[in-house]
Write a protein that holds these residues in place. Sequence first.
Motif, mmCIF file in Angstrom:
data_model
loop_
_atom_site.group_PDB
_atom_site.id
_atom_site.type_symbol
_atom_site.label_atom_id
_atom_site.label_comp_id
_atom_site.label_asym_id
_atom_site.label_seq_id
_atom_site.Cartn_x
_atom_site.Cartn_y
_atom_site.Cartn_z
ATOM 1 N N MET A 1 0.842 -1.206 0.000
ATOM 2 C CA MET A 1 0.000 0.000 0.000
ATOM 3 C C MET A 1 0.876 1.254 0.000
ATOM 4 O O MET A 1 1.578 1.549 0.958
ATOM 5 C CB MET A 1 -0.905 -0.036 1.244
ATOM 6 C CG MET A 1 -1.689 1.213 1.503
ATOM 7 S SD MET A 1 -3.079 1.405 0.354
ATOM 8 C CE MET A 1 -3.916 2.811 1.084
ATOM 9 N N ALA A 2 0.844 1.979 -1.071
ATOM 10 C CA ALA A 2 1.750 3.117 -1.234
ATOM 11 C C ALA A 2 1.326 4.323 -0.406
ATOM 12 O O ALA A 2 2.159 5.091 0.040
ATOM 13 C CB ALA A 2 1.809 3.519 -2.699
ATOM 14 N N LEU A 3 0.060 4.513 -0.215
ATOM 15 C CA LEU A 3 -0.420 5.755 0.381
ATOM 16 C C LEU A 3 -0.589 5.674 1.893
ATOM 17 O O LEU A 3 -1.525 6.201 2.463
ATOM 18 C CB LEU A 3 -1.731 6.170 -0.283
ATOM 19 C CG LEU A 3 -1.601 6.510 -1.760
ATOM 20 C CD1 LEU A 3 -2.949 6.642 -2.419
ATOM 21 C CD2 LEU A 3 -0.803 7.777 -1.936
ATOM 22 N N VAL A 182 2.154 11.173 -6.589
ATOM 23 C CA VAL A 182 2.441 9.818 -7.101
ATOM 24 C C VAL A 182 3.837 9.782 -7.745
ATOM 25 O O VAL A 182 4.578 8.794 -7.613
ATOM 26 C CB VAL A 182 1.350 9.352 -8.088
ATOM 27 C CG1 VAL A 182 1.674 7.975 -8.639
ATOM 28 C CG2 VAL A 182 -0.016 9.338 -7.397
ATOM 29 N N LEU A 185 6.279 9.416 -4.971
ATOM 30 C CA LEU A 185 6.280 8.022 -4.487
ATOM 31 C C LEU A 185 7.068 7.134 -5.458
ATOM 32 O O LEU A 185 7.840 6.263 -5.051
ATOM 33 C CB LEU A 185 4.847 7.497 -4.342
ATOM 34 C CG LEU A 185 3.965 8.158 -3.269
ATOM 35 C CD1 LEU A 185 2.526 7.626 -3.361
ATOM 36 C CD2 LEU A 185 4.515 7.938 -1.868
ATOM 37 N N SER A 186 6.904 7.364 -6.753
ATOM 38 C CA SER A 186 7.608 6.567 -7.763
ATOM 39 C C SER A 186 9.121 6.714 -7.626
ATOM 40 O O SER A 186 9.873 5.765 -7.834
ATOM 41 C CB SER A 186 7.202 7.014 -9.176
ATOM 42 O OG SER A 186 5.809 6.983 -9.323
ATOM 43 N N ARG B 179 12.608 4.500 -11.982
ATOM 44 C CA ARG B 179 11.929 5.424 -11.060
ATOM 45 C C ARG B 179 11.537 6.710 -11.783
ATOM 46 O O ARG B 179 10.416 7.210 -11.636
ATOM 47 C CB ARG B 179 12.848 5.745 -9.874
ATOM 48 C CG ARG B 179 13.029 4.559 -8.967
ATOM 49 C CD ARG B 179 13.959 4.885 -7.818
ATOM 50 N NE ARG B 179 15.364 4.978 -8.249
ATOM 51 C CZ ARG B 179 16.393 5.094 -7.415
ATOM 52 N NH1 ARG B 179 16.182 5.155 -6.113
ATOM 53 N NH2 ARG B 179 17.626 5.149 -7.869
ATOM 54 N N VAL B 182 8.600 5.959 -14.285
ATOM 55 C CA VAL B 182 7.278 5.865 -13.660
ATOM 56 C C VAL B 182 6.835 7.227 -13.114
ATOM 57 O O VAL B 182 5.663 7.592 -13.207
ATOM 58 C CB VAL B 182 7.267 4.782 -12.561
ATOM 59 C CG1 VAL B 182 5.893 4.701 -11.893
ATOM 60 C CG2 VAL B 182 7.645 3.419 -13.149
ATOM 61 N N ALA B 183 7.785 8.003 -12.588
ATOM 62 C CA ALA B 183 7.445 9.349 -12.104
ATOM 63 C C ALA B 183 6.922 10.206 -13.255
ATOM 64 O O ALA B 183 5.938 10.932 -13.101
ATOM 65 C CB ALA B 183 8.657 10.010 -11.453
ATOM 66 N N SER B 186 3.484 9.240 -14.079
ATOM 67 C CA SER B 186 2.577 9.753 -13.048
ATOM 68 C C SER B 186 2.215 11.210 -13.303
ATOM 69 O O SER B 186 1.090 11.642 -13.045
ATOM 70 C CB SER B 186 3.237 9.657 -11.666
ATOM 71 O OG SER B 186 3.676 8.345 -11.413
ATOM 72 N N LEU B 324 8.434 -1.971 -10.465
ATOM 73 C CA LEU B 324 8.228 -0.864 -9.518
ATOM 74 C C LEU B 324 6.729 -0.604 -9.327
ATOM 75 O O LEU B 324 6.250 -0.451 -8.194
ATOM 76 C CB LEU B 324 8.936 0.375 -10.053
ATOM 77 C CG LEU B 324 9.013 1.627 -9.173
ATOM 78 C CD1 LEU B 324 10.182 2.505 -9.636
ATOM 79 C CD2 LEU B 324 7.750 2.441 -9.164
ATOM 80 N N LYS B 328 4.944 -1.023 -5.771
ATOM 81 C CA LYS B 328 4.510 0.183 -5.052
ATOM 82 C C LYS B 328 3.011 0.414 -5.086
ATOM 83 O O LYS B 328 2.452 0.955 -4.153
ATOM 84 C CB LYS B 328 5.177 1.415 -5.663
ATOM 85 C CG LYS B 328 6.561 1.652 -5.151
ATOM 86 C CD LYS B 328 6.903 3.144 -5.178
ATOM 87 C CE LYS B 328 8.358 3.303 -4.861
ATOM 88 N NZ LYS B 328 8.679 3.330 -3.447
ATOM 89 N N PHE B 329 2.386 0.064 -6.217
ATOM 90 C CA PHE B 329 1.028 0.561 -6.437
ATOM 91 C C PHE B 329 -0.032 -0.529 -6.566
ATOM 92 O O PHE B 329 -1.164 -0.250 -6.910
ATOM 93 C CB PHE B 329 0.996 1.463 -7.683
ATOM 94 C CG PHE B 329 1.892 2.664 -7.563
ATOM 95 C CD1 PHE B 329 1.832 3.483 -6.457
ATOM 96 C CD2 PHE B 329 2.802 2.977 -8.565
ATOM 97 C CE1 PHE B 329 2.652 4.595 -6.333
ATOM 98 C CE2 PHE B 329 3.625 4.088 -8.456
ATOM 99 C CZ PHE B 329 3.554 4.891 -7.342
ATOM 100 N N ASN B 331 -1.460 -2.391 -4.339
ATOM 101 C CA ASN B 331 -2.452 -2.571 -3.264
ATOM 102 C C ASN B 331 -3.151 -1.284 -2.842
ATOM 103 O O ASN B 331 -3.641 -1.168 -1.741
ATOM 104 C CB ASN B 331 -1.758 -3.173 -2.029
ATOM 105 C CG ASN B 331 -1.104 -4.484 -2.347
ATOM 106 O OD1 ASN B 331 -1.710 -5.346 -2.981
ATOM 107 N ND2 ASN B 331 0.147 -4.636 -1.941
ATOM 108 N N VAL B 332 -3.152 -0.331 -3.749
ATOM 109 C CA VAL B 332 -3.694 0.972 -3.376
ATOM 110 C C VAL B 332 -5.223 0.994 -3.324
ATOM 111 O O VAL B 332 -5.815 1.694 -2.521
ATOM 112 C CB VAL B 332 -3.165 2.055 -4.356
ATOM 113 C CG1 VAL B 332 -3.918 3.355 -4.199
ATOM 114 C CG2 VAL B 332 -1.682 2.270 -4.081
#
Lengths: 333, 333
Positions: A1-3, A182, A185-186, B179, B182-183, B186, B324, B328-329, B331-332
């Motif tokens: 879970m990122a957040l 986001v 986070l990345s 990284r 993906v940033a 985003s 990545l 990271k994402f 399970n959001v």
Amino acid sequence: MALKGILGFEHGIVQAPLGPDISGPELVAAVANAGGIGLLRCPDWECPDYVREMIRKTKTLTDKPFGMGVVLAFPHELNVKTILEEKVAVLQLYWGECSKELVDDAHSAGVKVVPQVGSVEEARKAVDVGVDAIIVQGHEAGGHVSGKDGLFSLLPRVVDLVGECDIPVIAAGGIVDARGYVAALSLGAQGVCLGTRFVATHESYAHPIYKRKLIEYEKTEYTDIFGRARWPGAPHRVLETPFFDDWRSLPSHENEVDQPVIGRSTIHGVEKEIRRFAGTVPNMTTTGDLESMAMYAGQSVGLIKEILPAGEVVKSLVEEAQLLILKKFNNVA
Amino acid sequence: MALKGILGFEHGIVQAPLGPDISGPELVAAVANAGGIGLLRCPDWECPDYVREMIRKTKTLTDKPFGMGVVLAFPHELNVKTILEEKVAVLQLYWGECSKELVDDAHSAGVKVVPQVGSVEEARKAVDVGVDAIIVQGHEAGGHVSGKDGLFSLLPRVVDLVGECDIPVIAAGGIVDARGYVAALSLGAQGVCLGTRFVATHESYAHPIYKRKLIEYEKTEYTDIFGRARWPGAPHRVLETPFFDDWRSLPSHENEVDQPVIGRSTIHGVEKEIRRFAGTVPNMTTTGDLESMAMYAGQSVGLIKEILPAGEVVKSLVEEAQLLILKKFNNVA
């Protein structure tokens, strides 16, 4: 879970300590009540009784934890002592070396220490003295900015440095919405720190004219023309207002000391004259030629379109970040 | 699915056109063969026969589409005519206005037009003349950099501008790994453009000493000390080598013209003397005092730890970005 949250807070969203008094009790309490990390801004002179009063006033407005930011370039020993006595959740530090002794004192008082850094070297020193989290400030940020690197470059290098230390890295500079959250986070951040976005809220203590300019203007400049005498060697990012455009080439030997008085403010309970080129942004009490005063803002100010309640800023960041992640990254596997 | 390709290419990963001749046929073919968008760098003088030869040589090394980058500040009409005749997939343009006529000519030839911009204003002009994609270059980038804003600020504003136009926005500047990829996604990009990371590959035509310095050094500076006479008003980002540190305050009236010759290179088939403060990075043919030559690099150079095959750079970006995102994402929701 990122957040997930950090440092025991519900969300990893930090409201920057906005000087000289823009992030007062009302703003900090609104952020805290929304589950974010609100940071009061400590005055830049020793006034422990006033510091205690600010903290206690904030406690009347929220039951949630919050913190206070101190600029180490100014007198602060008595203020810090009071902050630790009052046991705020977080002591944020900037523009100076965070000593091992200070970290140990804070930890003895149950206060977490979170310095803001602008370089990998500063981050390394902070890790070595045992801080609880690090705010990495990119060159995009508004207000006083110590580093030259943008977040795309600086943030992952600090994340790599921190490595397995279990110290959250918080990204600051140019972040105003869920996209920036986001993206941070990345790049390896666990939280984000927003300044300009929180100046442009209902609860901030900024003057309505300053807030309005944050909506109207899109461009900023990194400069040293404001507040040179009071805080030398401290470049900052400001809005490109007509006043700034007219004076951007202020000769290096000139500063605010011999300039005319253009207004007055009550700042942290003290009445002050504002001279042209002072580093003081207009607050709710300011009178005079507000258009000619310093207006700090980050590079992403062009993305800010409205003045919002501070709690809504926190809530939107979390909700929209979740939506963005679902929309963009749900089908990658 | 976030990691889809753009402009008909398999991946949205662009190898920047690296001057003066660093992204030659070998590098471009390696990137193309890995499914990325490889861009040759057109010479900065009119030499249509040589341009044709470069393109045809690249076609012997790959069956995949590729492109060529042209700096509009230099003579280029005959070169562009040849590029369109040879029907490369992409014409990349920088440092000058991309006219409607040029876009129309390219489209008539079946060539896509992709300008690189450094501001929202430039992006707006590009959209208005009907380009096929826009590369947004942040201030973090190496080599010649026209804009002042970091990617965290500039990229989402250009994405908002482009809106529903179905024009991919490609992020450039400070991106070297998954990284950053993906940033950028985003923040709203559909692709990423990497320069320094591709200089530091086996196939780049950079001299081994330049490649090695990209691994050794971590700091860069935005300056105008190199190539002032040949290309005035074109600031650039370089490595903070000892040579740069010694000369960073070169007076503004001095330039490369009256400086001593410190080496020689064959550049795009032409033998050239390299004077101190020339804007020319050392390529495979360079002899002389290489340590004192310009070494362009982006702010994220500190994240580059090894010289890799260019195809592996493309492959790792895609695979590690997927990992990545999953990590990271996932399970959001």
